[in-house]
Scaffold this motif. Structure first.
Motif, PDB file in Angstrom:
ATOM      1  N   PHE A 133       0.843  -1.188   0.000  1.00  0.00           N
ATOM      2  CA  PHE A 133       0.000   0.000   0.000  1.00  0.00           C
ATOM      3  C   PHE A 133       0.881   1.242   0.000  1.00  0.00           C
ATOM      4  O   PHE A 133       2.004   1.228   0.505  1.00  0.00           O
ATOM      5  CB  PHE A 133      -0.892   0.048   1.246  1.00  0.00           C
ATOM      6  CG  PHE A 133      -1.989  -0.988   1.273  1.00  0.00           C
ATOM      7  CD1 PHE A 133      -2.227  -1.834   0.202  1.00  0.00           C
ATOM      8  CD2 PHE A 133      -2.793  -1.123   2.394  1.00  0.00           C
ATOM      9  CE1 PHE A 133      -3.230  -2.780   0.232  1.00  0.00           C
ATOM     10  CE2 PHE A 133      -3.805  -2.059   2.436  1.00  0.00           C
ATOM     11  CZ  PHE A 133      -4.022  -2.898   1.357  1.00  0.00           C
ATOM     12  N   TYR A 148       0.988   5.259   1.257  1.00  0.00           N
ATOM     13  CA  TYR A 148       0.371   6.194   2.198  1.00  0.00           C
ATOM     14  C   TYR A 148       0.821   7.624   1.907  1.00  0.00           C
ATOM     15  O   TYR A 148       2.026   7.883   1.751  1.00  0.00           O
ATOM     16  CB  TYR A 148       0.798   5.863   3.632  1.00  0.00           C
ATOM     17  CG  TYR A 148      -0.073   4.861   4.348  1.00  0.00           C
ATOM     18  CD1 TYR A 148      -0.852   5.251   5.429  1.00  0.00           C
ATOM     19  CD2 TYR A 148      -0.093   3.528   3.973  1.00  0.00           C
ATOM     20  CE1 TYR A 148      -1.635   4.341   6.114  1.00  0.00           C
ATOM     21  CE2 TYR A 148      -0.869   2.608   4.642  1.00  0.00           C
ATOM     22  CZ  TYR A 148      -1.643   3.015   5.721  1.00  0.00           C
ATOM     23  OH  TYR A 148      -2.410   2.110   6.389  1.00  0.00           O
ATOM     24  N   ALA A 159      -6.870  -6.942   4.296  1.00  0.00           N
ATOM     25  CA  ALA A 159      -6.748  -5.827   3.359  1.00  0.00           C
ATOM     26  C   ALA A 159      -7.800  -4.757   3.658  1.00  0.00           C
ATOM     27  O   ALA A 159      -7.496  -3.554   3.648  1.00  0.00           O
ATOM     28  CB  ALA A 159      -6.886  -6.329   1.923  1.00  0.00           C
ATOM     29  N   LEU A 160      -9.031  -5.188   3.925  1.00  0.00           N
ATOM     30  CA  LEU A 160     -10.079  -4.233   4.276  1.00  0.00           C
ATOM     31  C   LEU A 160      -9.719  -3.474   5.542  1.00  0.00           C
ATOM     32  O   LEU A 160      -9.893  -2.247   5.627  1.00  0.00           O
ATOM     33  CB  LEU A 160     -11.408  -4.973   4.466  1.00  0.00           C
ATOM     34  CG  LEU A 160     -12.589  -4.139   4.972  1.00  0.00           C
ATOM     35  CD1 LEU A 160     -12.907  -3.000   4.007  1.00  0.00           C
ATOM     36  CD2 LEU A 160     -13.820  -5.031   5.171  1.00  0.00           C
ATOM     37  N   TYR A 169      -7.052  -0.889   4.763  1.00  0.00           N
ATOM     38  CA  TYR A 169      -7.614   0.254   4.051  1.00  0.00           C
ATOM     39  C   TYR A 169      -8.323   1.192   5.031  1.00  0.00           C
ATOM     40  O   TYR A 169      -8.271   2.420   4.883  1.00  0.00           O
ATOM     41  CB  TYR A 169      -8.590  -0.209   2.968  1.00  0.00           C
ATOM     42  CG  TYR A 169      -7.929  -0.563   1.658  1.00  0.00           C
ATOM     43  CD1 TYR A 169      -7.177   0.380   0.954  1.00  0.00           C
ATOM     44  CD2 TYR A 169      -8.048  -1.835   1.112  1.00  0.00           C
ATOM     45  CE1 TYR A 169      -6.555   0.061  -0.241  1.00  0.00           C
ATOM     46  CE2 TYR A 169      -7.425  -2.167  -0.096  1.00  0.00           C
ATOM     47  CZ  TYR A 169      -6.688  -1.216  -0.763  1.00  0.00           C
ATOM     48  OH  TYR A 169      -6.065  -1.537  -1.940  1.00  0.00           O
ATOM     49  N   GLU A 170      -8.994   0.613   6.030  1.00  0.00           N
ATOM     50  CA  GLU A 170      -9.636   1.438   7.052  1.00  0.00           C
ATOM     51  C   GLU A 170      -8.591   2.262   7.807  1.00  0.00           C
ATOM     52  O   GLU A 170      -8.796   3.449   8.087  1.00  0.00           O
ATOM     53  CB  GLU A 170     -10.428   0.548   8.010  1.00  0.00           C
ATOM     54  CG  GLU A 170     -11.647  -0.100   7.370  1.00  0.00           C
ATOM     55  CD  GLU A 170     -12.301  -1.152   8.260  1.00  0.00           C
ATOM     56  OE1 GLU A 170     -13.494  -1.437   8.049  1.00  0.00           O
ATOM     57  OE2 GLU A 170     -11.617  -1.703   9.153  1.00  0.00           O
ATOM     58  N   LYS A 191      -5.692   3.155   6.636  1.00  0.00           N
ATOM     59  CA  LYS A 191      -5.130   4.119   5.689  1.00  0.00           C
ATOM     60  C   LYS A 191      -5.987   5.387   5.635  1.00  0.00           C
ATOM     61  O   LYS A 191      -5.466   6.513   5.643  1.00  0.00           O
ATOM     62  CB  LYS A 191      -5.034   3.482   4.304  1.00  0.00           C
ATOM     63  CG  LYS A 191      -4.366   4.328   3.227  1.00  0.00           C
ATOM     64  CD  LYS A 191      -4.232   3.522   1.937  1.00  0.00           C
ATOM     65  CE  LYS A 191      -3.464   4.257   0.856  1.00  0.00           C
ATOM     66  NZ  LYS A 191      -4.145   5.454   0.360  1.00  0.00           N
TER      67      LYS A 191
END
Length: 360
Positions: free
Chosen positions: A140, A142, A290-291, A294-295, A297
């Motif tokens: 990911f 950022y 992954a979810l 993402y939260e 992030k």
């Protein structure tokens, strides 16, 4: 801005295909590739001829070829070929970095002084090779400084508020969990235990718990990466402090590599131990992880944007900040060591003695 003379994660083995891989690491633009012999390499992403990024070129058997005029560079950075001429200029080379592949992780040595060799081996990560676990990962990006991600991972009390649909659980239980913080050398460990707590959705989807569980969270901070072991077992069936305990395990590898002063790469894998009576839930755990990330992030990038809006606003500390604050002190100590080393005068070289004169 960053501790040097350290190994950082540059990527994962599966990212090196038949094309060059470009990535900015600690403000250094780097191109990575794998030769036909399986050797991994990292070079400065700039051809020494006309400065085209080497990542715009192609990977060949012996190295990477520039996509502008075809100069071919070896993993060492030396130019092997200049199309159309036999002579290779003495200065035809590009800066190289030490890149090591271990446990499907690509480790790059970031020296304080160009050209210096690593002072210690790259870290091991045995989980990727352990047959008890299946794992999968991702990278990911950022738009936030790397230490804000450290803060997030060392303070798992936020799970009950940010990750309600996955690994969260009861927020009150998280905020009141038994907490222990240990520090030794450049490492910080945060231990959190939550006996007799409700399992969150990711746990119940992966493991056939009978009801409430004894749940643990163990975070190990290193300068370049964190190892996080979380999981749970049916109440009273396992000692949560036993390193060989059973139950449901999630072992996360979290490499936080600065891209620039204000952006970062988050390279992670999640490994889990499939239950013998259930089909392999590795994909489920990966998707839920992954979810979850993402939260995080969304939260961290929003936090940083607001920090820029209120640049001089003070912040308070609460009890869950002990681990993150210890980690920040480790970074500060290493930065100071780099400054002292950079300011130290170079060692004096011995003066050659002239040969005694002899009169004839």
């Amino acid at each position: 801005m960053f501790p040097l003379n350290q190994w950082y994660v540059a990527g994962f083995s599966w990212e090196l295909s038949d094309k060059p891989l470009a990535r900015t690491l600690l403000n250094n633009r780097v191109v990575m590739f794998r030769t036909a012999a399986g050797e991994v390499a990292a070079l400065e992403d700039r051809c020494c001829h006309k400065s085209l990024p080497l990542s715009c070129g192609t990977v060949e058997e012996r190295g990477v070829r520039c996509g502008y005029h075809g100069l071919l560079f070896a993993p060492s950075g030396a130019c092997l070929e200049v199309p159309g001429q036999d002579r290779i200029p003495i200065k035809a080379r590009v800066k190289s970095f030490t890149l090591v592949e271990k446990d499907q992780i690509l480790w790059i040595w970031m020296p304080a002084e160009d050209g210096t060799a690593p002072t210690h081996d790259a870290p091991d990560y045995w989980v990727h090779s352990d047959p008890r676990y299946t794992f999968k990962g991702d990278v990911f990006h950022y738009n936030a400084p790397y230490q804000l991600i450290h803060d997030n991972l060392l303070d798992l009390s936020h799970l009950g508020y940010v990750h309600l649909k996955t690994i969260g659980g009861n927020a009150k239980v998280h905020m009141n969990a038994e907490l222990k913080v240990e520090a030794a050398g450049d490492q910080v460990r945060v231990l959190r235990y939550m006996p007799n707590s409700a399992p969150p959705p990711t746990y119940t989807g992966a493991w056939p718990f009978k009801g409430n569980i004894d749940r643990w969270q163990e975070v190990e901070f290193n300068v370049s990466h964190l190892n996080i072991w979380t999981g749970g077992a049916d109440i009273g069936t396992e000692d949560m402090r036993d390193p060989h305990r059973g139950g449901f395990h999630m072992r996360g590898f979290h490499a936080i590599t600065p891209e620039t002063d204000t952006t970062a790469h988050y390279m992670w894998t999640m490994a889990t131990n499939p239950h013998p009576d259930k089909e392999d839930v590795g994909q489920l755990v990966y998707e839920q992880t992954a979810l979850t990330f993402y939260e995080d992030k969304v939260i961290i990038e929003a936090q940083y944007e607001n920090m820029k809006r209120f640049p001089n606003a003070p912040q308070i500390d609460i009890h869950v900040d002990v681990g993150p604050n210890r980690a920040r002190r480790v970074i500060e100590k290493l930065l100071k060591q780099n400054e002292i080393a950079a300011a130290a005068p170079a060692p004096l070289q011995p003066v050659a003695q002239a040969a005694p004169s002899v009169s004839v």
